[in-house]
Write a protein that holds these residues in place. Sequence first.
Motif, PDB file in Angstrom:
ATOM      1  N   GLN A  25      72.248   2.959  77.457  1.00 33.90           N
ATOM      2  CA  GLN A  25      71.848   3.045  78.868  1.00 33.90           C
ATOM      3  C   GLN A  25      72.012   4.467  79.393  1.00 33.90           C
ATOM      4  N   THR A  26      73.096   5.110  78.983  1.00 33.20           N
ATOM      5  CA  THR A  26      73.340   6.491  79.406  1.00 33.20           C
ATOM      6  C   THR A  26      72.269   7.423  78.833  1.00 33.20           C
ATOM      7  N   ALA A  27      71.897   7.227  77.585  1.00 35.10           N
ATOM      8  CA  ALA A  27      70.867   8.072  76.962  1.00 35.10           C
ATOM      9  C   ALA A  27      69.524   7.888  77.670  1.00 35.10           C
ATOM     10  N   ARG A  28      69.189   6.638  77.998  1.00 36.01           N
ATOM     11  CA  ARG A  28      67.932   6.382  78.702  1.00 36.01           C
ATOM     12  C   ARG A  28      67.948   7.052  80.077  1.00 36.01           C
ATOM     13  N   ARG A  29      69.067   6.891  80.764  1.00 36.11           N
ATOM     14  CA  ARG A  29      69.196   7.488  82.101  1.00 36.11           C
ATOM     15  C   ARG A  29      69.159   9.007  82.015  1.00 36.11           C
TER      16      ARG A  29
END
Length: 163
Positions: free
Chosen positions: A135-139
């Motif tokens: 999720q952090t990478a996508r964000r």
Amino acid sequence: MSQVFAIAGAVTQASGQIMEGNAQQAAYNFNADINERNAKVAEQQAEQLVRREEEKIVDFQKDFRKFSDSQSQAFRYNGWIASEGTPLKVALASAQEAEEEIATRRYNAKVSAGQLEETATQERMQATLNRMYGQTARRAGQIRATTTLLNQAAESTKIGMFG
């Protein structure tokens, strides 16, 4: 015209950054799925270990009964009364040792099963962590894309003002 190309380049770059973030999230989610599978395997191994040991205990009890019967028969053959005196003490000591053996086997099985269950818990925690990383990478990809577009908008405004 060069401003159009600059904007198109920024949009393409932003799109790539979003795609990169999505791809990283997919990789982390894949790893999380593997962690979940590993957790299930560890739980199954724990259950199988306990079942196998219980089966071995049943076999041990059968063997002990045969041994105990043979021991009693040997005492009777030699003219001893198997239910009193030394033969009784020997039989009780043997029974105590058998019970201790069974208790030790159950304890060891529980300890080993507990270790496997702990492995399952750790795998599940790692799966959760991998999903959070995804999720952090996508964000982060979305933020990089937004930054790219805002920087291009700022540059375009400067060019428009001073050009």
